[in-house]
Design a protein around this motif. Sequence first.
Motif, PDB file in Angstrom:
ATOM      1  N   ALA A  79     -47.837  95.001  -2.463  1.00 51.08           N
ATOM      2  CA  ALA A  79     -48.615  93.803  -2.794  1.00 51.08           C
ATOM      3  C   ALA A  79     -50.021  94.163  -3.280  1.00 51.08           C
ATOM      4  CB  ALA A  79     -48.692  92.866  -1.592  1.00 51.08           C
ATOM      5  N   GLU A  80     -50.531  95.324  -2.850  1.00 50.09           N
ATOM      6  CA  GLU A  80     -51.831  95.782  -3.341  1.00 50.09           C
ATOM      7  C   GLU A  80     -51.774  96.066  -4.842  1.00 50.09           C
ATOM      8  OE1 GLU A  80     -52.859  99.206  -1.018  1.00 50.09           O
ATOM      9  OE2 GLU A  80     -53.292  98.004   0.770  1.00 50.09           O
ATOM     10  N   GLU A  81     -50.596  96.474  -5.320  1.00 53.27           N
ATOM     11  CA  GLU A  81     -50.417  96.810  -6.727  1.00 53.27           C
ATOM     12  C   GLU A  81     -49.891  95.633  -7.542  1.00 53.27           C
ATOM     13  OE1 GLU A  81     -47.814 100.189  -6.786  1.00 53.27           O
ATOM     14  OE2 GLU A  81     -48.977 101.219  -5.238  1.00 53.27           O
ATOM     15  N   ASP A  82     -49.149  94.751  -6.901  1.00 54.05           N
ATOM     16  CA  ASP A  82     -48.517  93.620  -7.579  1.00 54.05           C
ATOM     17  C   ASP A  82     -49.016  92.322  -6.956  1.00 54.05           C
ATOM     18  OD1 ASP A  82     -46.908  91.724  -8.758  1.00 54.05           O
ATOM     19  OD2 ASP A  82     -45.006  92.622  -8.141  1.00 54.05           O
ATOM     20  N   ASP A  83     -50.064  91.769  -7.537  1.00 59.46           N
ATOM     21  CA  ASP A  83     -50.691  90.584  -6.942  1.00 59.46           C
ATOM     22  C   ASP A  83     -49.781  89.353  -6.963  1.00 59.46           C
ATOM     23  OD1 ASP A  83     -50.841  89.919  -9.654  1.00 59.46           O
ATOM     24  OD2 ASP A  83     -52.953  89.359  -9.577  1.00 59.46           O
ATOM     25  N   GLN A  84     -48.719  89.392  -7.721  1.00 57.55           N
ATOM     26  CA  GLN A  84     -47.824  88.239  -7.783  1.00 57.55           C
ATOM     27  C   GLN A  84     -47.097  88.005  -6.457  1.00 57.55           C
ATOM     28  OE1 GLN A  84     -48.264  86.454 -10.607  1.00 57.55           O
ATOM     29  NE2 GLN A  84     -47.276  84.892  -9.371  1.00 57.55           N
ATOM     30  N   ILE A  85     -46.936  89.062  -5.656  1.00 54.39           N
ATOM     31  CA  ILE A  85     -46.284  88.917  -4.349  1.00 54.39           C
ATOM     32  C   ILE A  85     -47.077  87.959  -3.478  1.00 54.39           C
ATOM     33  CG2 ILE A  85     -45.708  90.128  -2.201  1.00 54.39           C
ATOM     34  CD1 ILE A  85     -45.045  92.588  -4.011  1.00 54.39           C
ATOM     35  N   ASP A  86     -48.367  88.227  -3.319  1.00 56.30           N
ATOM     36  CA  ASP A  86     -49.217  87.337  -2.523  1.00 56.30           C
ATOM     37  C   ASP A  86     -49.306  85.951  -3.149  1.00 56.30           C
ATOM     38  OD1 ASP A  86     -49.999  89.085  -0.458  1.00 56.30           O
ATOM     39  OD2 ASP A  86     -51.597  89.938  -1.693  1.00 56.30           O
ATOM     40  N   ARG A  87     -49.511  85.918  -4.435  1.00 52.77           N
ATOM     41  CA  ARG A  87     -49.720  84.634  -5.114  1.00 52.77           C
ATOM     42  C   ARG A  87     -48.487  83.725  -4.998  1.00 52.77           C
ATOM     43  NH1 ARG A  87     -54.466  84.880  -8.193  1.00 52.77           N
ATOM     44  NH2 ARG A  87     -55.203  86.988  -8.576  1.00 52.77           N
ATOM     45  N   ASP A  88     -47.291  84.296  -5.111  1.00 54.20           N
ATOM     46  CA  ASP A  88     -46.075  83.488  -4.980  1.00 54.20           C
ATOM     47  C   ASP A  88     -45.944  82.912  -3.572  1.00 54.20           C
ATOM     48  OD1 ASP A  88     -45.394  83.996  -7.613  1.00 54.20           O
ATOM     49  OD2 ASP A  88     -43.903  85.532  -7.130  1.00 54.20           O
ATOM     50  N   LEU A  89     -46.179  83.745  -2.575  1.00 56.13           N
ATOM     51  CA  LEU A  89     -46.110  83.288  -1.191  1.00 56.13           C
ATOM     52  C   LEU A  89     -47.175  82.216  -0.926  1.00 56.13           C
ATOM     53  CD1 LEU A  89     -45.193  83.463   1.780  1.00 56.13           C
ATOM     54  CD2 LEU A  89     -46.752  85.396   2.038  1.00 56.13           C
ATOM     55  N   ASP A  90     -48.396  82.479  -1.355  1.00 57.44           N
ATOM     56  CA  ASP A  90     -49.499  81.548  -1.089  1.00 57.44           C
ATOM     57  C   ASP A  90     -49.328  80.229  -1.838  1.00 57.44           C
ATOM     58  OD1 ASP A  90     -50.522  83.515   0.528  1.00 57.44           O
ATOM     59  OD2 ASP A  90     -51.921  84.275  -0.981  1.00 57.44           O
ATOM     60  N   ARG A  91     -48.781  80.282  -3.047  1.00 54.24           N
ATOM     61  CA  ARG A  91     -48.508  79.049  -3.785  1.00 54.24           C
ATOM     62  C   ARG A  91     -47.497  78.197  -3.035  1.00 54.24           C
ATOM     63  NH1 ARG A  91     -45.615  80.689  -7.439  1.00 54.24           N
ATOM     64  NH2 ARG A  91     -47.074  81.503  -8.957  1.00 54.24           N
ATOM     65  N   ARG A  92     -46.476  78.846  -2.522  1.00 51.87           N
ATOM     66  CA  ARG A  92     -45.443  78.131  -1.770  1.00 51.87           C
ATOM     67  C   ARG A  92     -46.054  77.459  -0.527  1.00 51.87           C
ATOM     68  NH1 ARG A  92     -40.133  81.317   0.132  1.00 51.87           N
ATOM     69  NH2 ARG A  92     -40.421  82.039  -1.998  1.00 51.87           N
ATOM     70  N   LEU A  93     -46.888  78.195   0.203  1.00 50.18           N
ATOM     71  CA  LEU A  93     -47.508  77.640   1.406  1.00 50.18           C
ATOM     72  C   LEU A  93     -48.477  76.511   1.072  1.00 50.18           C
ATOM     73  CD1 LEU A  93     -48.128  80.957   3.376  1.00 50.18           C
ATOM     74  CD2 LEU A  93     -46.333  79.255   3.775  1.00 50.18           C
ATOM     75  N   ARG A  94     -49.255  76.667   0.004  1.00 53.20           N
ATOM     76  CA  ARG A  94     -50.202  75.619  -0.420  1.00 53.20           C
ATOM     77  C   ARG A  94     -49.439  74.351  -0.810  1.00 53.20           C
ATOM     78  NH1 ARG A  94     -55.180  73.156  -0.553  1.00 53.20           N
ATOM     79  NH2 ARG A  94     -55.560  72.250  -2.587  1.00 53.20           N
ATOM     80  N   THR A  95     -48.353  74.491  -1.547  1.00 48.32           N
ATOM     81  CA  THR A  95     -47.554  73.340  -1.963  1.00 48.32           C
ATOM     82  C   THR A  95     -47.000  72.597  -0.752  1.00 48.32           C
ATOM     83  OG1 THR A  95     -46.978  74.406  -4.051  1.00 48.32           O
ATOM     84  CG2 THR A  95     -45.536  72.617  -3.314  1.00 48.32           C
ATOM     85  N   ILE A  96     -46.482  73.338   0.211  1.00 47.83           N
ATOM     86  CA  ILE A  96     -45.974  72.717   1.434  1.00 47.83           C
ATOM     87  C   ILE A  96     -47.088  71.945   2.129  1.00 47.83           C
ATOM     88  CG2 ILE A  96     -45.148  73.219   3.781  1.00 47.83           C
ATOM     89  CD1 ILE A  96     -43.572  75.598   2.445  1.00 47.83           C
ATOM     90  N   ALA A  97     -48.260  72.558   2.240  1.00 42.58           N
ATOM     91  CA  ALA A  97     -49.381  71.925   2.936  1.00 42.58           C
ATOM     92  C   ALA A  97     -49.824  70.633   2.268  1.00 42.58           C
ATOM     93  CB  ALA A  97     -50.554  72.900   3.021  1.00 42.58           C
ATOM     94  N   VAL A  98     -49.856  70.632   0.963  1.00 42.22           N
ATOM     95  CA  VAL A  98     -50.369  69.473   0.226  1.00 42.22           C
ATOM     96  C   VAL A  98     -49.319  68.370   0.097  1.00 42.22           C
ATOM     97  CG1 VAL A  98     -51.224  68.749  -2.040  1.00 42.22           C
ATOM     98  CG2 VAL A  98     -52.075  70.850  -1.008  1.00 42.22           C
ATOM     99  N   GLU A  99     -48.047  68.757   0.011  1.00 41.62           N
ATOM    100  CA  GLU A  99     -47.012  67.762  -0.291  1.00 41.62           C
ATOM    101  C   GLU A  99     -46.217  67.263   0.905  1.00 41.62           C
ATOM    102  OE1 GLU A  99     -44.527  69.419  -3.342  1.00 41.62           O
ATOM    103  OE2 GLU A  99     -46.142  69.358  -4.836  1.00 41.62           O
TER     104      GLU A  99
END
Length: 192
Positions: free
Chosen positions: A53-73
């Motif tokens: 994940a340090e090399e591929d920022d999409q790993i964190d971003r995909d997980l965090d997007r999913r969690l943010r969407t759950i929180a907001v929706e």
Amino acid sequence: MLLTVSGPPGAGKSTTVATLAEAFGLEHISGGDIFRELAAERDMTAVEFNRLAEEDDQIDRDLDRRLRTIAVERDDVLLESRLAGWLAGDAADIRLWLDAPLDVRATRIADREDKSVETAREETRAREESEALRYHEYYNIDIGDHSIYDITLNTARWSEEDVPDILTAAVEAYDPVDDEGKFPVEGVRYDF
């Protein structure tokens, strides 16, 4: 109700959230579980996956997007992750931060993962440093800033049974009518 539980590895989040979710009839969604599942799918340990994940920022971003969407929706959710309070932002009804001294957390992790305390301490320290840098770089979040949390609790001071009881009592005592305002979550770049 949207309840968030955050904290570093070994702070007792997983032990506590099951009781909290059950007490309030909330669906428990764990960012750590999702992260470990993604690591297992790639046949990697969480530490190895964290390095990737340090090399591929999409790993964190995909997980965090999913969690943010759950929180907001969604509602009636207990969201558990290191960034849950930050990702949920003002959508959260109550944000909790659980912590314990590094040596206590390393001992818990060593017991749970059948490794030496020294190995657990070093891996945990490296993981926390790596995550703190990424959170700041990606989202402008200072993970060491606990000002947004309604309650911060050192779980090393109470028993495993008492921690959920303390938090349950606090959440039960919360009355929106008496609420004079939560700390706003400002300056975060939700750049997924």
